[in-house]
Structures are given as C-alpha cells and as structure tokens.
Scaffold this active site. Structure first.
Site, PDB file in Angstrom:
ATOM      1  N   LYS A 222      25.413  16.903  17.183  1.00  0.00           N
ATOM      2  CA  LYS A 222      25.697  15.765  18.055  1.00  0.00           C
ATOM      3  C   LYS A 222      26.978  15.965  18.871  1.00  0.00           C
ATOM      4  O   LYS A 222      27.872  16.733  18.495  1.00  0.00           O
ATOM      5  CB  LYS A 222      25.814  14.488  17.222  1.00  0.00           C
ATOM      6  CG  LYS A 222      24.512  14.058  16.575  1.00  0.00           C
ATOM      7  CD  LYS A 222      23.554  13.460  17.581  1.00  0.00           C
ATOM      8  CE  LYS A 222      22.265  13.000  16.922  1.00  0.00           C
ATOM      9  NZ  LYS A 222      21.421  12.187  17.769  1.00  0.00           N
ATOM     10  N   ARG A 256      17.937  15.204   8.997  1.00  0.00           N
ATOM     11  CA  ARG A 256      17.186  15.698  10.159  1.00  0.00           C
ATOM     12  C   ARG A 256      18.074  16.676  10.922  1.00  0.00           C
ATOM     13  O   ARG A 256      19.094  16.293  11.494  1.00  0.00           O
ATOM     14  CB  ARG A 256      16.771  14.512  11.045  1.00  0.00           C
ATOM     15  CG  ARG A 256      15.928  14.883  12.260  1.00  0.00           C
ATOM     16  CD  ARG A 256      15.566  13.626  13.041  1.00  0.00           C
ATOM     17  NE  ARG A 256      14.695  13.937  14.172  1.00  0.00           N
ATOM     18  CZ  ARG A 256      15.122  14.295  15.373  1.00  0.00           C
ATOM     19  NH1 ARG A 256      16.429  14.365  15.618  1.00  0.00           N
ATOM     20  NH2 ARG A 256      14.263  14.560  16.340  1.00  0.00           N
TER      21      ARG A 256
END
Length: 283
Positions: A222, A256
């Site tokens: 991210k 994930r």
C-alpha cells in the site's frame, strides 16, 4: 488469542482460527496500482495462481476492476469479460484452493459463483450494490465486507466510524438472509484513509477483531508503506510482511497479499512462536 470460525463453502468448510490463511491477489486488470497488466491474459493468470498456491496461498482472490486511487470504474460487462475466462480456467486447472471474487456488483458476483467462486469480496461492504447481499444469501456464500466510506466524518474516531459502517453492512447482509457465520470484515487499509490513519488502524486492529467476525487484512504494497519508506510498490515486500505479522498477533485471520511466499513464511514463524511449532522438517 485467535477466535475460531467455520465458513461453509458448498460442501466444503473453511476453518479460521490460530492457523493464519494467505489470500493471493490475482488482478485480471490492466491498471491495478502494483501489478496492473501482469496477469490479464488467461494463461498468465492461471500460471500466477498456480505459483501462489505452490508458495502457500490458501485462497486466490480474482478481481477485474482496479480500485487504486484515480482508477476509472468499469461496467459490469467489462468486468465479466476480464474475470470469467480466468475463473473458468482456474476451474479447469483444478488448483485445489477456494477462489474469491473481488467485486461489488451483483451480476458479477452471481456469474462468478456459478463459475466456481466460493467467496465474495466486496470493497464497499454491500453498500454500493445491496443486491450483492441477496446473491450471497441465495448461495450462502461467505462474504468479506470491507470498509470504504469516502463520506465519513474525519473529525471522529476512525475505529468508531468503522464500527458504525460495519453495523450497516452486516444489517444489509442479515436482512438479505446471510447468516452471521458467513460474514467476514476487512478494515480496508488505504481506502478512504490517510497516511496516519492507516497506521493507527493497524495498531488498533484488535478492536475490529473483537467485533466477533473473522478479519481479513490487506495492507500489501500500500501507498502508506511507500510514503513511510520512499520506495515503489514492488519494493514494499518486507514492509508488507511487517503489517501482516502485526495484524496476526492482534487477532486477524486472513492476509490478502501480492507476495505469497514471503508472507506465508513470516506467518509460519509467528504461528509457531505463539502456538508452538509443528514437528521439524528435514533439510
């Protein structure tokens, strides 16, 4: 430390508890932020799914629409054109692991389940297209409800606001007929959160785990990690592993990730440390 849950997927059961599960990301898109275009040909997608399973993935998550900041939305037919050939090919390849469909559209979820997907992963938590909850209830499909609330009051505590959002998502699911035991929560790192909030939320993930549902964490590569370290997405593997371990030690169940092997290995060490190691393997 970890609560135990049993999710029904047709005639199979997915057990969640002390053993952490890794969900491998398979983006059948040309424009995802980290791996866009890498696997949007069917043969490439199947090969990547196979590699992820061999590396330790417990679930393969197939998506056909990028949700990166600034990405253009695509229609249901475009999304179906991207994911359906991949789902069909994964069924034919018999990869031996559950497949989830990353979508917020009811029509995509419906066709994906018919093509073999056994989990729904909705980044809008049934609040963008509540008819997806009807699809989930009809098939009794485990559903991951993510928090993404662009209109939330940022002056209020993020975890309190997240709980309010989840209450609404769960209500939509239950009104449709999906039982509580088939619902999972995802705090949605990077979705409608700023740089500081993502780390605050990671530190307080135990408060989400305390709500009584299995929790999925998706911090892989991210932008907050990039802003912290000043590195590009594919250089955020070790940083992702740190988020995975922190979330696991606070009670999260599913992780994930793009980089399966690295996160799988890190989780095996954490699990062995907390719950005791399995018998030693020969090397």
């Amino acid at each position: 430390m970890h609560k135990s849950f049993s999710l029904q997927m047709g005639d199979k059961t997915l057990e969640l508890g002390p053993k952490p599960l890794v969900m491998g990301i398979l983006n059948a898109t040309p424009d995802s932020f980290s791996d866009g275009g890498d696997h949007n040909h069917v043969a490439d997608a199947v090969a990547q799914a196979t590699r992820m399973v061999e590396a330790g993935a417990d679930i393969i998550d197939v998506g056909g629409e990028s949700t990166r900041p600034g990405a253009n939305e695509v229609g249901a037919q475009v999304e179906l054109d991207r994911v359906m050939p991949v789902l069909d090919a994964l069924q034919e390849a018999k990869i031996g692991k559950p497949v989830s469909i990353d979508t917020y559209k009811a029509v995509v979820g419906h066709q994906a389940i018919q093509a073999g997907a056994t989990i729904i992963n909705d980044v809008w938590g049934f609040q963008r297209d509540p008819e997806l909850a009807d699809v989930a209830a009809h098939y009794n499909t485990p559903s991951i409800l993510m928090h993404w609330d662009p209109n939330r009051d940022t002056s209020k505590d993020i975890v309190s606001e997240m709980k309010r959002y989840f209450n609404k998502s769960v209500q939509i699911a239950e009104d449709a007929g999906l039982i509580k035991g088939q619902i999972l929560l995802d705090p949605g790192f990077g979705f409608g959160k700023n740089y500081e909030e993502n780390f605050t939320l990671l530190n307080r993930i135990d408060e989400i785990c305390a709500l009584g549902y299995p929790v999925l964490v998706g911090f892989s590569r991210k932008s907050s990690l990039g802003k912290l370290l000043g590195v590009e997405p594919k250089e955020r593997v070790a940083a992702t592993g740190a988020t995975t371990l922190l979330a696991y030690t606070k009670g999260a169940h599913i992780f994930r990730v793009h980089d399966v092997r690295e996160n799988y290995d890190a989780l095996q060490v954490a699990h062995a440390t907390i719950y005791g190691p399995p018998p030693a393997k020969d090397i």
